[in-house]
Write a protein that holds these residues in place. Sequence first.
Motif, mmCIF file in Angstrom:
data_model
loop_
_atom_site.group_PDB
_atom_site.id
_atom_site.type_symbol
_atom_site.label_atom_id
_atom_site.label_comp_id
_atom_site.label_asym_id
_atom_site.label_seq_id
_atom_site.Cartn_x
_atom_site.Cartn_y
_atom_site.Cartn_z
ATOM 1 N N LYS A 158 -26.040 -5.563 41.717
ATOM 2 C CA LYS A 158 -26.247 -6.366 40.159
ATOM 3 C C LYS A 158 -28.096 -5.923 40.250
ATOM 4 O O LYS A 158 -28.484 -5.914 39.363
ATOM 5 N N SER B 223 -28.098 -1.970 35.438
ATOM 6 C CA SER B 223 -29.436 -2.794 34.237
ATOM 7 C C SER B 223 -28.010 -2.451 32.948
ATOM 8 O O SER B 223 -27.831 -3.195 31.672
ATOM 9 N N LEU C 56 -23.719 -2.763 31.039
ATOM 10 C CA LEU C 56 -21.820 -2.922 31.253
ATOM 11 C C LEU C 56 -21.323 -1.582 31.840
ATOM 12 O O LEU C 56 -22.066 -0.218 31.916
ATOM 13 N N PHE D 45 -19.619 -11.805 18.980
ATOM 14 C CA PHE D 45 -20.395 -13.050 19.304
ATOM 15 C C PHE D 45 -20.407 -14.768 18.433
ATOM 16 O O PHE D 45 -20.320 -15.495 18.698
ATOM 17 N N GLY E 154 -30.050 -8.019 24.421
ATOM 18 C CA GLY E 154 -28.955 -6.513 24.143
ATOM 19 C C GLY E 154 -27.999 -7.123 24.280
ATOM 20 O O GLY E 154 -26.960 -5.577 23.659
ATOM 21 N N PHE E 155 -27.402 -7.614 23.847
ATOM 22 C CA PHE E 155 -25.651 -7.479 23.673
ATOM 23 C C PHE E 155 -25.361 -7.364 22.268
ATOM 24 O O PHE E 155 -25.688 -8.759 21.930
ATOM 25 N N ASN E 156 -24.452 -6.732 22.216
ATOM 26 C CA ASN E 156 -24.166 -6.489 20.836
ATOM 27 C C ASN E 156 -22.630 -7.180 20.046
ATOM 28 O O ASN E 156 -22.403 -7.761 19.014
ATOM 29 N N ARG E 157 -21.865 -6.593 21.079
ATOM 30 C CA ARG E 157 -20.452 -7.807 21.294
ATOM 31 C C ARG E 157 -20.155 -7.211 22.418
ATOM 32 O O ARG E 157 -21.162 -7.335 24.109
ATOM 33 N N PRO E 158 -19.312 -8.434 22.275
ATOM 34 C CA PRO E 158 -18.459 -9.024 23.612
ATOM 35 C C PRO E 158 -18.467 -7.880 24.750
ATOM 36 O O PRO E 158 -17.092 -6.566 23.837
ATOM 37 N N GLN F 244 -15.485 -10.409 28.290
ATOM 38 C CA GLN F 244 -15.583 -11.274 27.544
ATOM 39 C C GLN F 244 -14.794 -11.992 26.213
ATOM 40 O O GLN F 244 -14.723 -13.013 25.753
ATOM 41 N N SER G 126 -17.361 -5.522 38.988
ATOM 42 C CA SER G 126 -18.648 -5.435 39.370
ATOM 43 C C SER G 126 -19.051 -5.214 37.990
ATOM 44 O O SER G 126 -18.876 -3.997 38.257
ATOM 45 N N THR H 55 -19.035 -5.677 34.699
ATOM 46 C CA THR H 55 -18.195 -5.411 33.455
ATOM 47 C C THR H 55 -18.272 -7.192 32.528
ATOM 48 O O THR H 55 -17.433 -7.413 31.654
ATOM 49 N N THR I 286 -20.655 -12.459 34.549
ATOM 50 C CA THR I 286 -21.996 -13.635 34.217
ATOM 51 C C THR I 286 -22.075 -14.460 33.161
ATOM 52 O O THR I 286 -23.123 -15.456 33.157
ATOM 53 N N GLU J 285 -17.777 -14.850 42.510
ATOM 54 C CA GLU J 285 -17.837 -13.940 44.003
ATOM 55 C C GLU J 285 -16.922 -14.496 44.554
ATOM 56 O O GLU J 285 -17.513 -14.556 46.048
HETATM 57 N N1 ATP Z 1 -21.280 -8.002 25.955
HETATM 58 C C1 ATP Z 1 -22.254 -6.832 26.603
HETATM 59 N N2 ATP Z 1 -23.159 -6.410 26.454
HETATM 60 C C2 ATP Z 1 -24.363 -5.300 26.669
HETATM 61 N N3 ATP Z 1 -24.631 -5.745 27.782
HETATM 62 C C3 ATP Z 1 -24.138 -6.794 28.877
HETATM 63 C C4 ATP Z 1 -22.784 -7.308 28.056
HETATM 64 N N4 ATP Z 1 -22.664 -8.342 28.596
HETATM 65 C C5 ATP Z 1 -23.549 -8.094 29.921
HETATM 66 N N5 ATP Z 1 -24.256 -7.064 30.305
HETATM 67 C C6 ATP Z 1 -24.594 -5.992 31.187
HETATM 68 O O1 ATP Z 1 -24.281 -5.823 31.635
HETATM 69 C C7 ATP Z 1 -24.443 -5.855 33.487
HETATM 70 C C8 ATP Z 1 -23.230 -6.455 34.492
HETATM 71 O O2 ATP Z 1 -23.424 -8.152 33.482
HETATM 72 P P1 ATP Z 1 -22.829 -8.809 34.375
HETATM 73 O O3 ATP Z 1 -23.619 -9.573 35.430
HETATM 74 O O4 ATP Z 1 -22.654 -10.068 33.462
HETATM 75 O O5 ATP Z 1 -21.133 -8.658 35.317
HETATM 76 P P2 ATP Z 1 -20.822 -8.740 36.539
HETATM 77 O O6 ATP Z 1 -19.284 -8.683 36.502
HETATM 78 O O7 ATP Z 1 -20.642 -10.208 36.306
HETATM 79 O O8 ATP Z 1 -21.010 -8.093 37.934
HETATM 80 P P3 ATP Z 1 -21.292 -8.918 39.136
HETATM 81 O O9 ATP Z 1 -19.990 -9.062 39.554
HETATM 82 O O10 ATP Z 1 -22.446 -7.654 40.171
HETATM 83 O O11 ATP Z 1 -21.697 -10.034 39.066
HETATM 84 C C9 ATP Z 1 -25.679 -6.560 33.269
HETATM 85 O O12 ATP Z 1 -26.966 -6.017 33.557
HETATM 86 C C10 ATP Z 1 -25.586 -7.310 32.356
HETATM 87 O O13 ATP Z 1 -26.650 -8.030 31.196
#
Ligand code: ATP
Length: 479
Positions: A64, A68, A70, A94, A111-115, A119, A140, A142, A145, A243
């Motif tokens: 984590k 930075s 996806l 979104f 900075g998320f443009n699309r799911p 998601q 992890s 994807t 969170t 988790e």
């Molecule tokens: N729709 C999105 N568009 C761009 N970036 C995204 C999007 N959703 C999440 N992110 C970014 O991608 C990274 C991983 O997302 P996130 O922590 O939600 O994943 P996770 O599956 O919960 O991972 P972990 O199991 O390690 O917690 C983060 O830096 C988050 O800010």
Amino acid sequence: MATDSWALAVDQQEAAAESLSNLHLKDEKVKPDANGAVVKTNANAEKTDEEEKEDRAAQSLLNKLIRSNLVDNTNQVEVLQRDPNSPLYSVKSFEELRLKPQLLQGVYAMGFNRPSKIQENALPLMLAEPPQNLIAQSQSGTGKTAAFVLAMLSQVEPANRYPQCLCLSPTYELALQTGKVIEQMGKFYPELKLAYAVRGNKLERGQKISEHIVIGTPGTVLDWCSKLKFIDPKKIKVFVLDEADVMIATQGHQDQSIRIQRMLPRNCQMLLFSATFEDSVWKFAQKVVPDPNIIKLKREEETLDTIKQYYVLCNNRDEKFQALCNLYGAITIAQAMIFCHTRKTASWLAAELSKEGHQVALLSGEMVVEQRAAVIERFREGKEKVLVTTNVCARGIDVEQVSVVINFDLPVDKDGNPDNETYLHRIGRTGRFGKRGLAVNMVDSKHSMNILNRIQEHFNKKIERLDTDDLDEIEKIAN
Ligand SMILES: Nc1ncnc2c1ncn2[C@@H]1O[C@H](COP(=O)(O)OP(=O)(O)OP(=O)(O)O)[C@@H](O)[C@H]1O
């Protein structure tokens, strides 16, 4: 041969001690060394289940901290709906989710443009009316969170000054990370408040919590809900268990989570997330989430197809070092990671390379998680071109831009057999990114030659011999 097995036993002991010492991140006495690295003083006990769990928690935290973006994944999401007759919604933007404007603003500000892939399906399910329960599994990075944080934020009614969403995390540090995401996404929603139910956060007896979202570890959350009654569990609308795979490694956490879940109202939305889905996670998930919808996203397959694999035959560690020096110019055209079996070898190698005037970074189990994250971050930014690390320390870490991997020691499991999975994860690439890579394996004994042969057979891929005294050959690998 006798020397080999002796060396192996020493290595194994050291690796076991390392994987243990990696993990005592909170309670251990630490002291800074000359470089400011924190060195822990106790590294010699035996590994227990509790430490195994901390290992997973540390790994998860590290991923984590360094991530930075996806993780890309081109696999199809598998969705198993509780009611197969209801239409299956997925969203590509979104906007389609009709979020509160301040949340949409928060999402875009991140900075998320699309799911993300997961998601696309998870969000419409979680935001549906009436709320749906969900078990979701994907690796992890994807976007899990971000997905459940958005679901929690969407359900909160700020005028009601009591906890409405409860989120369980396996450790204090992981809870803080999720808390940060809540704060970022809720940036334009200032009336929304968050409390941490973690050890050390002491409240006065008889007090009631007025924050809308509580995030914490199972033991403290259970105390706050039952013994101390800071939270009224009957008013919780969304329950998130994050988790789950890390969580269940501790028996206590499983029981506590189930006890918390039993206190919640029937119509509370239950959501469970996990990066892996072994049987034990699945059984636990079913106990915690009744009538679930299930979403799974398979990990992208890794392959050795685009990797040039070589081995270098040496007689001892010094010859391996010499071979590495011969190769140095060729491997530093790109960024390289060098894996050693023990911490001792890794420190020795990093020191020797530095003496030769090379700028290298060392990632070691002696550092606390934040320091390891800082080393990886510098490497990712290209401040150092070579990262020396140990097999144990780098397990589960993705440093995607690395295209040269040197196995200074081959990966072996605790019984001394080839660790094929680690070998593949370390040097393989996902089909889609198919970037060319280079792997060089250092072999210094009959035993390690045998390991190499078994790896070769396992993958049915030839590993070619490389003569590092031959400049033409080195030239060949550099291109
Ligand atoms: N729709 C999105 N568009 C761009 N970036 C995204 C999007 N959703 C999440 N992110 C970014 O991608 C990274 C991983 O997302 P996130 O922590 O939600 O994943 P996770 O599956 O919960 O991972 P972990 O199991 O390690 O917690 C983060 O830096 C988050 O800010």
